[in-house]
Design an enzyme around this catalytic site. Structure first.
Site, short mmCIF file in Angstrom:
data_model
loop_
_atom_site.label_atom_id
_atom_site.label_comp_id
_atom_site.label_asym_id
_atom_site.label_seq_id
_atom_site.Cartn_x
_atom_site.Cartn_y
_atom_site.Cartn_z
N ARG A 1 -27.55 9.24 53.59
CA ARG A 1 -26.60 8.45 54.38
C ARG A 1 -25.18 9.00 54.23
NH1 ARG A 1 -26.37 2.05 53.50
NH2 ARG A 1 -25.30 2.68 51.60
N GLU B 1 -22.60 -8.74 60.21
CA GLU B 1 -22.90 -8.60 58.79
C GLU B 1 -21.75 -9.20 57.97
OE1 GLU B 1 -23.11 -4.48 57.66
OE2 GLU B 1 -21.42 -3.93 58.93
N LYS C 1 -20.43 4.96 56.79
CA LYS C 1 -19.84 4.30 55.62
C LYS C 1 -18.59 5.07 55.21
CE LYS C 1 -21.24 2.14 51.32
NZ LYS C 1 -20.78 0.79 51.75
#
Ligand SMILES: Cc1ncc(COP(=O)(O)O)c(CNc2cccc(C(=O)O)c2)c1O
Length: 286
Positions: A50, A179, A146
């Site tokens: 990721r 979220e 991210k």
């Protein structure tokens, strides 16, 4: 504590980066929050994958191969003799003259922090509010990346702080539930488990993926489906997932009490199964 920075380890008080680092100046960089349990780094490969995907999405070239990046995490845990730890792995665009053009930076900065962290015993449930701050749309700053740009989450967290609750949930630009500030959301209604789809402006959480797998293997019906606040207000159970949070149940959202403020049976079952596997899936340190 010894901190890894660009090939060397430094004592905490000496662990410094340049004021010309674009990670600091412009939030130009990516990071991972990872945990080690009983000497096993939970899903280290998935976190590294990721990290590199996030970097690729920002056209941030990480010269180090993934294997070397994994070794940096392992070495940082070993030098600090840690078995149960929280790890912060950061890659910035690097040092460059003032001006946001990424071409000013010749190579990225890489640093890794590892700190002792006992496995959470599962808090007594959390109260949440819905933030008025919307999750960044996928065509603005895709939450799938991210990045070091956490102001969207921080602004929502400030609202939770002022409201005197643990966490804030963010809606996406269409008004669907996205979220939390640092966690994914799961809802249970009539024994069916639902979590917002990636198209609802959410990070593809590694804990989220793990819980989806556990739920499927356990025979639960689990769907990735857009949800509204109404779905949360009438839920039988709600819980959040994240590397730091693991699984924590929500006892109240915007003043609506969920499951009489008690841990629900589905959440309890999934949480127990997560605790059973968290030290079994990943990369051994020693
Ligand atoms: C916006 C967001 N959504 C979901 C998650 C959960 O993803 P994982 O299951 O892969 O951890 C995150 C990750 N959440 C996260 C990661 C690292 C640090 C902190 C912190 O609160 O300091 C929070 C996150 O930042």
């Amino acid at each position: 504590m010894k901190i890894y920075i660009d090939g060397n380890f430094f004592e905490k008080e000496d662990a410094k980066i340049s004021v010309y680092d674009h990670g600091l100046l412009y939030g130009d960089g990516v990071f991972e929050g990872i945990r080690a349990y009983e000497g096993v780094v939970f899903k280290l490969k998935e976190h590294i994958d990721r990290l590199y995907d996030s970097a690729e999405s920002l056209a941030l070239k990480i010269q180090l191969p993934k294997e070397k990046m994994e070794e940096i995490v392992i070495e940082t845990l070993k030098i600090n003799k840690l078995t149960d730890a929280y790890i912060r792995l950061v890659v910035t665009r690097g040092v460059g003259d003032l001006g946001l053009d990424p071409r000013k930076c010749k190579y990225p900065t890489v640093f890794c922090i590892a700190e002792p962290m006992e496995p959470l015993l599962g808090e007594d449930g959390i109260k949440v509010i819905t933030s008025s701050i919307r999750r960044l749309p996928v065509d603005v700053l895709n939450p799938a990346v991210k990045s070091l740009n956490y102001l969207n989450s921080i602004l929502a967290k400030i609202q939770a702080n002022y409201a005197g609750v643990h966490e804030a949930f963010l809606l996406d630009s269409e008004g669907y539930v996205a979220e939390g500030t640092g966690d994914n959301i799961f809802v249970i209604k009539n024994s069916v488990i639902k979590t917002p789809p990636l198209s609802s402006s959410v990070l593809k959480g590694i804990t989220r993926d793990t819980v989806v797998d556990i739920a499927k293997e356990s025979g639960y019906k689990i769907l990735e489906e857009k949800m509204t606040l109404h779905d949360l207000f009438v839920a039988d159970e709600i819980f959040i997932t994240g590397t730091a949070a693991e699984l924590i149940h929500v006892i109240e959202i915007d003043g609506r009490v969920i499951n009489e403020g008690k841990l629900g049976s589905v959440t309890k079952d999934l949480s127990q199964k997560f605790k059973e596997i968290r030290s079994k899936i990943g990369r051994k340190v020693y």
